[in-house]
Design a protein around this motif. Structure first.
Motif, mmCIF file in Angstrom:
data_model
loop_
_atom_site.group_PDB
_atom_site.id
_atom_site.type_symbol
_atom_site.label_atom_id
_atom_site.label_comp_id
_atom_site.label_asym_id
_atom_site.label_seq_id
_atom_site.Cartn_x
_atom_site.Cartn_y
_atom_site.Cartn_z
ATOM 1 N N ASP A 379 0.877 -1.386 0.073
ATOM 2 C CA ASP A 379 -0.053 0.103 -0.099
ATOM 3 C C ASP A 379 0.890 1.299 0.032
ATOM 4 N N MET A 380 1.983 1.247 0.720
ATOM 5 C CA MET A 380 2.926 2.393 0.663
ATOM 6 C C MET A 380 3.642 2.421 -0.626
ATOM 7 N N PHE A 381 4.047 1.197 -1.191
ATOM 8 C CA PHE A 381 4.905 1.449 -2.404
ATOM 9 C C PHE A 381 4.091 1.774 -3.477
ATOM 10 N N GLY A 405 2.927 -6.392 -5.688
ATOM 11 C CA GLY A 405 3.040 -5.231 -5.533
ATOM 12 C C GLY A 405 4.097 -4.561 -6.443
ATOM 13 N N LEU A 406 5.193 -5.183 -6.644
ATOM 14 C CA LEU A 406 6.121 -4.572 -7.407
ATOM 15 C C LEU A 406 5.709 -4.730 -8.839
ATOM 16 N N GLU A 407 5.047 -5.731 -9.239
ATOM 17 C CA GLU A 407 4.291 -5.824 -10.615
ATOM 18 C C GLU A 407 3.727 -4.525 -10.884
ATOM 19 N N SER A 408 2.516 -4.218 -10.122
ATOM 20 C CA SER A 408 1.794 -3.110 -10.321
ATOM 21 C C SER A 408 2.147 -1.905 -10.333
ATOM 22 N N LEU A 409 3.378 -1.789 -9.709
ATOM 23 C CA LEU A 409 4.156 -0.324 -9.613
ATOM 24 C C LEU A 409 5.075 -0.210 -10.933
ATOM 25 N N ILE A 410 5.814 -1.189 -11.283
ATOM 26 C CA ILE A 410 6.622 -0.806 -12.434
ATOM 27 C C ILE A 410 5.855 -0.942 -13.714
ATOM 28 N N PHE A 411 4.727 -1.515 -13.726
ATOM 29 C CA PHE A 411 3.799 -1.292 -14.888
ATOM 30 C C PHE A 411 3.184 -0.083 -15.246
ATOM 31 N N SER A 412 3.355 0.840 -14.307
ATOM 32 C CA SER A 412 2.756 2.272 -14.474
ATOM 33 C C SER A 412 3.850 3.031 -15.073
ATOM 34 N N TRP A 413 4.985 2.737 -14.724
ATOM 35 C CA TRP A 413 6.095 3.377 -15.306
ATOM 36 C C TRP A 413 6.426 3.141 -16.666
ATOM 37 N N LYS A 414 6.277 4.036 -17.772
ATOM 38 C CA LYS A 414 6.290 3.949 -19.249
ATOM 39 C C LYS A 414 7.962 3.721 -19.633
ATOM 40 N N GLU A 415 8.590 4.636 -18.849
ATOM 41 C CA GLU A 415 10.018 4.748 -19.209
ATOM 42 C C GLU A 415 11.093 3.724 -18.377
ATOM 43 N N PHE A 416 10.595 2.949 -17.778
ATOM 44 C CA PHE A 416 11.364 1.946 -16.891
ATOM 45 C C PHE A 416 12.122 1.140 -17.699
ATOM 46 N N GLN A 417 13.673 1.181 -17.061
ATOM 47 C CA GLN A 417 14.830 0.627 -17.692
ATOM 48 C C GLN A 417 15.693 -0.497 -17.037
ATOM 49 N N SER A 430 8.725 -17.959 -7.781
ATOM 50 C CA SER A 430 7.528 -18.667 -8.598
ATOM 51 C C SER A 430 6.143 -17.588 -8.701
ATOM 52 N N GLU A 431 6.234 -16.598 -8.030
ATOM 53 C CA GLU A 431 5.097 -15.438 -8.449
ATOM 54 C C GLU A 431 5.272 -14.531 -9.670
ATOM 55 N N VAL A 432 6.062 -14.730 -10.170
ATOM 56 C CA VAL A 432 6.472 -13.865 -11.413
ATOM 57 C C VAL A 432 5.622 -14.216 -12.599
ATOM 58 N N SER A 433 4.751 -13.378 -13.016
ATOM 59 C CA SER A 433 3.973 -13.508 -13.989
ATOM 60 C C SER A 433 4.434 -13.495 -15.284
ATOM 61 N N PRO A 434 3.957 -14.136 -16.382
ATOM 62 C CA PRO A 434 4.432 -14.168 -17.968
ATOM 63 C C PRO A 434 4.617 -12.650 -18.510
ATOM 64 N N ALA A 435 3.869 -11.517 -17.949
ATOM 65 C CA ALA A 435 3.780 -10.293 -18.710
ATOM 66 C C ALA A 435 5.121 -9.730 -17.738
ATOM 67 N N LEU A 436 5.067 -10.095 -16.428
ATOM 68 C CA LEU A 436 6.624 -9.389 -15.778
ATOM 69 C C LEU A 436 7.713 -10.229 -16.282
ATOM 70 N N SER A 437 7.856 -11.529 -16.560
ATOM 71 C CA SER A 437 8.989 -11.861 -17.361
ATOM 72 C C SER A 437 9.346 -11.516 -18.813
ATOM 73 N N THR A 438 8.339 -10.927 -19.269
ATOM 74 C CA THR A 438 8.410 -10.446 -20.606
ATOM 75 C C THR A 438 9.173 -9.119 -20.485
ATOM 76 N N LEU A 439 8.797 -8.305 -19.519
ATOM 77 C CA LEU A 439 9.347 -7.013 -19.265
ATOM 78 C C LEU A 439 10.604 -6.976 -18.928
ATOM 79 N N PHE A 440 11.018 -8.097 -18.239
ATOM 80 C CA PHE A 440 12.361 -8.288 -17.667
ATOM 81 C C PHE A 440 13.377 -8.469 -19.205
ATOM 82 N N THR A 441 12.761 -9.046 -20.134
ATOM 83 C CA THR A 441 13.642 -9.399 -21.252
ATOM 84 C C THR A 441 14.089 -7.786 -22.064
ATOM 85 N N VAL A 442 13.261 -6.855 -21.903
ATOM 86 C CA VAL A 442 13.488 -5.782 -22.450
ATOM 87 C C VAL A 442 14.330 -4.610 -21.552
#
Length: 482
Positions: A379-381, A405-417, A430-442
């Motif tokens: 909630d703070m993050f 919580g980590l996933e919900s925040l970093i997807f809101s940042w469009k310039e995240f690198q 084990s909780e890393v979603s396919p969408a988050l793993s795809t973000l990791f690749t870029v």
């Protein structure tokens, strides 16, 4: 029996062995060889008096001080002390090469021996020299990042170091006067319990002073610091729990702001103040780029004064129990338009209103570092989503954060690198979603160590994670090689 000259004499007369005068007069070549051998043996002996007591054998006498100084400056630091033992000339020249020194004996400074021995000092640390420790004590009172001092068995832990362990103001003033007059090119000074008069001597004599670290300072001391017109880096330590107590308030911060207008970096540790003091610094110190607050005692509302620091690029908050007790309405908070980095270390982030106000002031930030902060949950993050331009995030020892919580925040940042996650036990592979793993690749940079037992789990194998990042680094190396 008659003697015939044609026949050899069977009993020739014995020849007298050659004497030393004969060799001296006739065989000078052999004599030279003996003398040369004796000189060679003397060179191999550990007794250096055979060499250096005779000026004619010291070939360095043919070199000027400037040439020999240039040669000695190229010698590794590990050999500098042995070089100073060769002779008095090398001792003096080696002292002229020393630029930085930590003083442990105040008498060495007060007597003038420090200045005569090291005339070209630019960085001097007097913190430990200002304290008087029992020589034969095995008890060490240590505070990380501040000071360590030996105490006797009669020491009573009442929260502060007794007065008997401090040098008097008169003694400190005398030492500072000797230092200022002997080292006019001083650029960096660190000391403790300095008086106004002693610092005024430094400000008047050392016009090139750029960095100052002052422990146990007060508002009165800051009057003298304001005379250092070229000061760029300043660290003030007012109150330290368990060591000493001194007061730095809005009065001192205002005096400081009006005198030191060229400040680039400012650190306030254990200092009091409020909106007025931070506002004065922001308005007067327009070159300020880095501000650090450590264990501050600021009154409520100081956070909104950061908007006056128009050129502030880095904000560090360390070891603070409360960020701001009363940040006030959102419309009065403002923001720092040039802010690029926000670092939070060992802070308590338990109040949602404080955390929300902090992220609103830092909405332009590009890099967020959160290390070992208590109370930071999902909630703070998520309140950091106010900072829409974040490119880099580093999390370390944030045990309450989860993968969701980590996933919900970093997807809101469009310039995240860039992402760094270390020792955050509730963030699971084990909780890393396919969408988050795809973000990791870029991502351009990724360090994923949520715990010390594993890296990425086997469920991410085959997602091509990290390959694009590898291409990026290869491309960067090719550009650098060109």
């Amino acid at each position: 029996m008659s003697y015939s000259p044609e026949k050899p004499n069977p009993n020739p007369p014995l020849k007298r062995p050659p004497s030393w005068p004969d060799l001296w007069l006739k065989n000078t070549k052999a004599l030279k060889h003996v003398v040369f051998t004796m000189q060679l043996q003397s060179l191999n002996k550990p007794d250096k008096t055979l060499i250096f007591d005779r000026p004619q054998s010291d070939r360095t006498l043919l070199l000027s001080d400037e040439i020999l100084l240039h040669i000695l400056s190229k010698v590794p630091k590990s050999q500098q002390n042995p070089n100073s033992l060769v002779c008095k000339r090398w001792l003096n020249l080696q002292g002229r090469l020393v630029r930085s020194l930590k003083v442990l004996d105040w008498e060495f400074l007060e007597s003038g021996r420090l200045v005569s021995r090291f005339p070209n000092l630019t960085h001097v640390d007097l913190v430990h020299g200002c304290l008087v420790s029992p020589r034969n004590s095995g008890i060490l009172l240590n505070h990380h990042r501040i000071v360590s001092i030996h105490i006797d068995s009669a020491f009573e832990a009442k929260g502060f170091i007794p007065k008997k362990y401090w040098l008097s103001n008169e003694v400190i003033d005398k030492g500072l006067k000797a230092l200022a007059s002997g080292c006019p090119n001083l650029r960096k000074l660190a000391m403790i319990a300095a008086s106004e008069m002693g610092l005024l001597n430094v400000a008047e004599e050392c016009s090139t002073l750029q960095e100052l670290e002052l422990h146990r300072c007060s508002d009165n001391t800051l009057r003298a610091i304001a005379a250092c017109e070229n000061l760029q880096v300043l660290k003030l330590i007012g109150n330290v729990d368990g060591l000493y107590s001194s007061l730095v308030s809005d009065i001192g911060l205002t005096i400081l702001a009006q005198g030191c207008k060229r400040l680039v970096k400012l650190e306030l540790s254990g200092c009091e103040g409020s909106f007025d003091g931070i506002k004065a610094i922001g308005q007067c110190c327009q070159m300020l780029e880095e501000l650090t607050l450590c264990d501050h005692r600021m009154d409520g509302g100081w956070l909104s004064a950061l908007s006056y620091c128009e050129n502030l690029k880095t904000l560090r908050i360390r070891s603070c129990k409360v960020i701001d007790q009363s940040p006030g309405p959102d419309e009065y908070l403002g923001s720092c338009p040039a802010l690029e980095k926000l670092h939070l270390q060992k802070c308590q982030l338990r109040d949602k209103r404080n955390v929300r106000a902090l992220f609103m002031v830092c909405e332009a930030v590009r890099e967020i570092v959160i290390q070992d902060c208590w109370g930071l949950d999902n909630d703070m993050f998520i309140m950091a989503s106010t900072c829409r331009r974040v490119k880099s995030l580093s999390l370390e020892v944030c045990s309450l954060l989860t993968t969701g919580g980590l996933e919900s925040l970093i997807f809101s940042w469009k310039e995240f690198q860039r992402l760094r996650v270390v020792s955050c036990n509730n963030i699971k592979d084990s909780e890393v979603s396919p969408a988050l793993s795809t973000l990791f690749t870029v991502l351009k940079e990724l360090k994923w160590r949520p715990d010390t037992k594993s890296l990425l789990s086997s469920t991410l194998v085959g997602t091509d994670m990290g390959k694009k990042g590898g291409k990026f680094f290869k491309r960067s190396r090719d550009l650098l090689s060109r």
